[in-house]
Enzyme design. Structure first.
Site, PDB file in Angstrom:
ATOM      1  N   GLU A   1      34.927  -1.879  -7.524  1.00  0.00           N
ATOM      2  CA  GLU A   1      33.571  -1.191  -7.479  1.00  0.00           C
ATOM      3  C   GLU A   1      32.843  -0.925  -8.580  1.00  0.00           C
ATOM      4  OE1 GLU A   1      34.053   1.267  -3.271  1.00  0.00           O
ATOM      5  OE2 GLU A   1      33.302   2.290  -4.852  1.00  0.00           O
TER       6      GLU A   1
ATOM      7  N   GLY B   1     -15.171   1.655 -13.297  1.00  0.00           N
ATOM      8  CA  GLY B   1     -16.012   1.230 -12.370  1.00  0.00           C
ATOM      9  C   GLY B   1     -16.555   2.400 -11.571  1.00  0.00           C
TER      10      GLY B   1
ATOM     11  N   GLY C   1     -17.964   5.029  -8.582  1.00  0.00           N
ATOM     12  CA  GLY C   1     -17.188   5.908  -7.909  1.00  0.00           C
ATOM     13  C   GLY C   1     -16.877   5.516  -6.427  1.00  0.00           C
ATOM     14  N   GLY C   2     -15.819   5.561  -6.040  1.00  0.00           N
ATOM     15  CA  GLY C   2     -15.253   5.187  -4.600  1.00  0.00           C
ATOM     16  C   GLY C   2     -14.944   3.573  -4.635  1.00  0.00           C
TER      17      GLY C   2
ATOM     18  N   GLY D   1     -12.098   2.383  -5.718  1.00  0.00           N
ATOM     19  CA  GLY D   1     -10.765   2.160  -5.704  1.00  0.00           C
ATOM     20  C   GLY D   1      -9.986   2.250  -7.036  1.00  0.00           C
ATOM     21  N   LYS D   2     -10.385   2.848  -8.238  1.00  0.00           N
ATOM     22  CA  LYS D   2      -9.883   3.137  -9.332  1.00  0.00           C
ATOM     23  C   LYS D   2      -8.480   3.828  -9.146  1.00  0.00           C
ATOM     24  CE  LYS D   2     -13.404   5.094 -11.164  1.00  0.00           C
ATOM     25  NZ  LYS D   2     -14.388   5.041  -9.775  1.00  0.00           N
ATOM     26  N   THR D   3      -8.612   5.024  -8.202  1.00  0.00           N
ATOM     27  CA  THR D   3      -7.611   5.913  -8.377  1.00  0.00           C
ATOM     28  C   THR D   3      -6.421   5.133  -7.433  1.00  0.00           C
ATOM     29  OG1 THR D   3      -8.817   7.873  -8.303  1.00  0.00           O
ATOM     30  CG2 THR D   3      -6.644   8.226  -7.573  1.00  0.00           C
TER      31      THR D   3
END
Length: 1077
Positions: A161, A290, A292-293, A295-297
């Site tokens: 092992e 890019g 806001g909203g 999809g960066k985060t």
């Protein structure tokens, strides 16, 4: 020695030939393709084009392709989630020593913490083969814990092992933690006492595994671990708690980092992760930028989950914009970085400066991964991740932001512009949030497409709308979609509005004007820039800021654009408090709103309205003008009344308002704008289009800041007020479609006159045409448009000397002359000449030495450009849709330009009916996809630039857009289709575009890097395949010892508003040049 001649024919260099075969361009010295190998091929090296295929030696070239392919595979990026663990922890132990005490307690504590642990007697199914099962379990575990006890080495099973665990550590990056339970680590390492006795037995059994076991024991005991008797004074429960807590901090998710509810994320991860260059050392900062909203985060979070196990310490800081605004916000963020990376519960940071020092001092030897989410201020980066020197080798910093300036200012290595979802991805995401359920499939599909179209690929909008509609019936969906067109979703717009809130006052005003009035119009339109300047918005810098904030974009054609929802957000800002009261809006862009205002009571307060731009208003002209006269804060107005047949209008006395900056009127039936003196101190531009009854201009004495006066389509105009000559700030006068007026008095600073569509040139000009230069306002003219004025040879010759010493642009399109001899004119600064559609034109001669651009399209009789050897600034010539000029003209043009100043700039030639090439044959490559070309090791010093030839097929009717990219790439492949030798046949009326990019011009921008090793060429999809062809050659320097030569003033090279060459660069990683012939 030059590697190629001036037209790209290969030369022998140290016994090697420069050539290309199929998918690989070879511009390196290929030692095995020397003439000894090639034998008696008897090739004339000076006649072989640089991309000629040596078809008789494809064997050697195939060897090259094979070698390149194998290299490519070795550098391939593994797919995401290629190493997913099945278990958090594997326990290796000697059962008779620890199964019912320490291991039992440790296993229970791990399970209580949600740590999925493999323990053989708990996990194996009855009857399962223990050997292979254990090996598989080891391989699928993220951490292996080895509990060394007194009798551990007695078991060959345990030692096997251990060997397998150490292999997994080396090959799979598995974490190994030794625990020494009631045994001295040195006994294990040196195999003494019980361990020594065990190995004596193993050796007596002639076990050939002994040496492997010994090495595994030594390697394992060299890893930092725990001695149970030295933890918590030997209290087993406390010891186990500390072990479990430590393991818990070191764990990473064993399931895929890509959430099943996320759509399109994995593809975007695949695109971005290679740019992080994980495992290649160095310290890199990557920006995700890019709208806001967008999809960066989500993207940053998914990548963090995927790669965080490869770092010594990690930290994901969320909502930095919001967190930093709180009291002691930056100090708290610095504390989170230190605690997260160092895995400590508490670190005290008293001041921001102290936090900076602590981060640098404690992390500069650690390989860290830090994600900074939603950064809006460059100062925040300076305080949190100030320099690459703060972190250890192999560290990676990922930053998400709506403001590109934050990234460029911090000099990140890569800026990744987030891509919104395509239609298929958007539909999939929306359906996850609003599943079909029992809804009729046909209605569901149709309405879903409406929602997806409205959202425009914005993940935020799709999620918000999907969650809202998920429990609604179809009729409620229809009602909701109808409402969205009038009242956008506030949750979505408020999220987008964050970027707007970060602007200063002037930038906010500029954005609202562009969103309401100028989307889809050219950024370089002089009238637009004039309006924005007149309003005090400083558009040059302001537009840059708006682009960096991801609020607007500039299309490849140079037009203003933005996401539909961003434009709706602008409308929402203007209308939200009073959606049905246009009189309370700052901007009016709908005709129905103007009609509403006109229908209001005359006493209505209109002080909120600042700008009106409305086309085709069908209303009483007098009423419209009366209403606008009451708008005291109106700064610019552009009205198209579209009532050319209406009765004559008397302009109201109070029109225009005193604060007006720009006035544009179309189709107004008025004889004059106003009578007598009117003081309008801020008015800077007047444009009058098709005021067909206009007789006289206004008195200009009350317009001290007027810069532009345009009259277009006013054939009855007969009087220009004498005060016109006293305008000190006037920059442009444009007078179109006039029959006659007296000479303009007293002008001194004129820069443009446009005389177009005049049926008789002699009816327009003063009788003494010999003094045309003087007549045009004292010789200060910079632009002159005489297009379509029926100018014939007699008109040109009658103007004995045209003295226009400051003229830079001359438009003679659509006239009737046959010859233009510029020796009779004094145009020492002429840069741009257009003689297109002059169907009788045969020859241009004695072009001014200052000339830079000549446009001569559709000149069906044209034969010669004359002697252009003295035109050292000439870099752009267009001569399309004319097939009378012989091939020698193309050779002369290219030779002359390459011998002039353009060799250190750009060259663009567009020709029809002939080619530019020396020699009996030409090799073209059918353009399939991106064409990549490797660069020689010392290209930076050997070559002056790259010369490109594009040949569309005969059906292609547009102008190609070519993108040239220089950068660094290890392995390059391209798909070019089949190559074919073509003997030039002038019977075919093909079009050729020739482009040249000098390396000197790129050095001058400061973005050329000698480490670049490839050039790629791509184009719009219409040029791929179907007979479209391409070739490219490197142009050698005349003197390899010459120093870099760059023109001192690039403004001497004149260009159109739509730039022919646009240079972009992504810091030091690449340069991109867009060529529009």
């Amino acid at each position: 020695m030059s590697l190629v001649d001036k037209y790209g024919r290969a030369k022998s260099v140290n016994g090697s030939l420069i050539l290309r075969q199929n998918n690989v361009t070879l511009l390196n010295f290929l030692s095995f393709l020397n003439w000894k190998v090639l034998g008696s091929s008897h090739l004339d090296l000076y006649k072989v084009p640089i991309f000629e295929v040596l078809k008789s030696h494809t064997f050697y070239l195939n060897k090259i392709n094979t070698s390149m392919a194998s290299s490519s595979s070795s550098l391939s990026v593994p797919s995401l989630s290629s190493q997913l663990w099945q278990y958090h922890v594997f326990l290796s132990f000697r059962g008779e020593d620890t199964r019912k005490n320490f291991v039992d307690h440790l296993y229970t504590a791990l399970e209580h913490q949600g740590i999925f642990t493999y323990k053989d007697d708990e996990t194996l199914l009855r009857g399962e083969s223990i050997g292979p099962s254990l090996e598989k379990a080891i391989e699928e575990s993220q951490i292996s814990i080895i509990i060394f006890s007194k009798n551990y080495a007695d078991s060959s099973w345990c030692l096997d092992e251990l060997v397998h665990i150490m292999k997994c550590k080396d090959k799979r990056g598995q974490v190994v933690i030794p625990i020494f339970y009631d045994v001295d680590p040195s006994d294990v390492r040196k195999q003494k006492r019980k361990y020594g006795e065990a190995f004596v037995k193993h050796e007596l059994e002639n076990n050939n595994k002994v040496e492997y076991w010994r090495k595994a024991l030594t390697d394992a005991t060299n890893i930092s671990g725990w001695e149970t008797e030295h933890i918590a004074n030997g209290h087993e429960s406390k010891c186990i708690k500390k072990i479990v807590d430590t393991i818990s901090h070191r764990l990473h998710p064993i399931t895929s980092s890509v959430d099943d509810n996320l759509v399109g994320v994995e593809a975007r991860m695949q695109h971005l992760i290679p740019k992080l260059q994980i495992g290649l050392g160095g310290k890199r900062m990557i920006g995700i930028w890019g709208v806001g909203g967008g999809g960066k985060t989500t993207l940053a979070s998914s990548i963090y989950d995927e790669i965080s196990s490869k770092f010594d310490g990690c930290c994901f800081l969320k909502n930095i914009r919001e967190e930093s605004s709180n009291k002691d916000g930056l100090e708290r963020l610095q504390t989170k970085i230190l605690c997260g990376v160092l895995k400590q519960k508490q670190v005290e940071v008293g001041r921001v400066e102290e936090g900076r020092r602590m981060i640098k001092d404690r992390l500069h030897r650690r390989k860290v991964l830090i994600v900074l989410d939603d950064v809006e201020n460059l100062e925040h980066l300076e305080q949190l991740v100030g320099s690459r020197d703060w972190f250890g080798e192999g560290s990676r910093i990922i930053i998400t932001t709506r403001d590109e300036h934050v990234l460029t200012g911090h000099k990140v290595d890569v800026i990744h512009n987030i891509t919104l979802l395509n239609n298929d991805e958007a539909m999939k995401l929306f359906c996850k949030h609003a599943p079909c359920g029992h809804k009729p499939l046909e209605d569901y599909d149709l309405l879903s497409k409406d929602v997806v179209s409205y959202a425009g690929g914005l993940p935020l909008a799709l999620s918000v709308l999907g969650r809202f509609l998920c429990d609604k019936e179809m009729d409620e969906w229809k009602s909701a979609l109808a409402r969205l067109k009038d009242i956008p979703d506030a949750d979505i717009l408020e999220k987008l509005k964050i970027s707007f809130d970060g602007l200063n006052t002037v930038e906010k005003q500029l954005f609202l004007d562009i969103a309401c009035f100028f989307r889809g119009r050219y950024k370089d339109n002089e009238e637009i820039m004039m309006i924005l300047n007149a309003c005090g918005f400083h558009p040059v810098i302001g537009i840059k800021v708006l682009v960096q904030k991801a609020l607007i974009t500039i299309t490849e054609y140079g037009k203003f654009d933005m996401h539909d929802l961003v434009q709706e957000m602008a409308h929402y800002i203007i209308r939200k408090e009073h959606p049905n009261n246009p009189d309370k809006h700052s901007r009016i862009w709908k005709g129905e709103d103007v009609l509403k205002i006109c229908a209001m009571d005359a006493t209505t307060n209109l002080d909120k309205i600042e700008a009106i731009y409305v086309q085709r208003i069908r209303s009483d002209e007098s009423r419209v003008l009366q209403v606008t006269a009451n708008m005291k804060k109106l700064r610019w107005i552009d009205l198209n009344l579209n009532l050319a047949e209406a009765e004559l209008v008397i302009v109201p006395e109070k029109f225009p308002p005193r604060e007006l900056c720009c006035l544009t009127l179309r189709f107004l039936n008025a004889k004059q704008l106003w009578a007598g003196y009117k003081f309008l101190p801020t008015l800077r531009m007047i444009r009058l289009f098709y005021l067909t009854n206009l007789i006289r201009t206004p008195d200009f004495d009350g317009l001290p800041n007027l810069e532009r006066f345009i009259v277009d389509g006013s054939p009855l105009l007969e009087e220009i007020h004498p005060s016109f000559g006293r305008l000190e700030n006037l920059r442009y006068e444009i007078v179109k479609i006039l029959i006659w007026f007296h000479p303009l008095p007293g002008r001194r600073n004129s820069t443009l006159v446009l005389l177009s569509s005049c049926s008789s040139f002699n009816n327009f000009l003063p009788h003494n045409v010999n003094h045309i230069g003087a007549w045009f306002f004292g010789g200060c003219l910079r632009k002159l448009d005489l297009s379509w004025c029926s100018l014939a040879d007699r008109d040109i010759k009658s103007a004995a000397v045209w003295v226009l010493p400051k003229l830079q642009e001359l438009n003679l399109e659509g006239n009737r002359f046959a010859r233009l001899n510029f020796s009779i004119w004094r145009l020492p600064r002429l840069k741009w000449l257009n003689v297109s559609r002059c169907k009788k034109l045969v020859e241009l001669s004695e072009l001014p030495s200052s000339i830079a651009v000549v446009i001569a399209n559709k000149c069906s009789s044209f034969q010669s450009f004359g002697d252009i050897s003295n035109c050292k600034w000439l870099w752009k010539v267009s001569h399309l849709e004319d097939y009378n000029v012989g091939p020698i003209i193309g050779e002369i043009l290219l030779d002359s330009m390459l011998q002039g100043n353009a060799k250190d700039y750009f060259i663009s030639i567009s020709l029809s009916g002939f080619d530019i090439w020396r020699g009996p044959s030409v090799l073209w490559v059918v353009w399939v996809k991106t064409y990549n070309m490797l660069l020689l090791h010392d290209w930076y010093n050997h070559f002056s630039g790259i010369l490109m030839f594009v040949k569309p097929n005969k059906k292609f009717a547009g102008i190609p857009d070519i993108t040239i990219k220089l950068g660094v790439l290890e392995i390059i492949q391209s798909e070019l289709g089949q190559e074919a030798n073509e003997t030039l046949d002038t019977r075919y009326h093909d079009t050729r575009y020739v482009g040249y990019v000098s390396f000197s011009s790129l050095r001058h921008t400061g973005c050329l890097n000698s480490t670049y090793n490839f050039i790629s060429f791509s184009c719009d999809e219409d040029l791929y395949g179907d007979g479209h062809s391409f070739r490219a050659v490197l142009v050698p320097k005349d003197d390899l010892m010459q120093t870099t030569k760059v023109t001192t003033d690039s403004s001497e090279f004149w260009d159109d508003n739509i730039k022919t060459f646009v240079v972009k660069h992504d810091l030091n990683s690449s340069i991109e040049i867009l060529w529009k012939p």
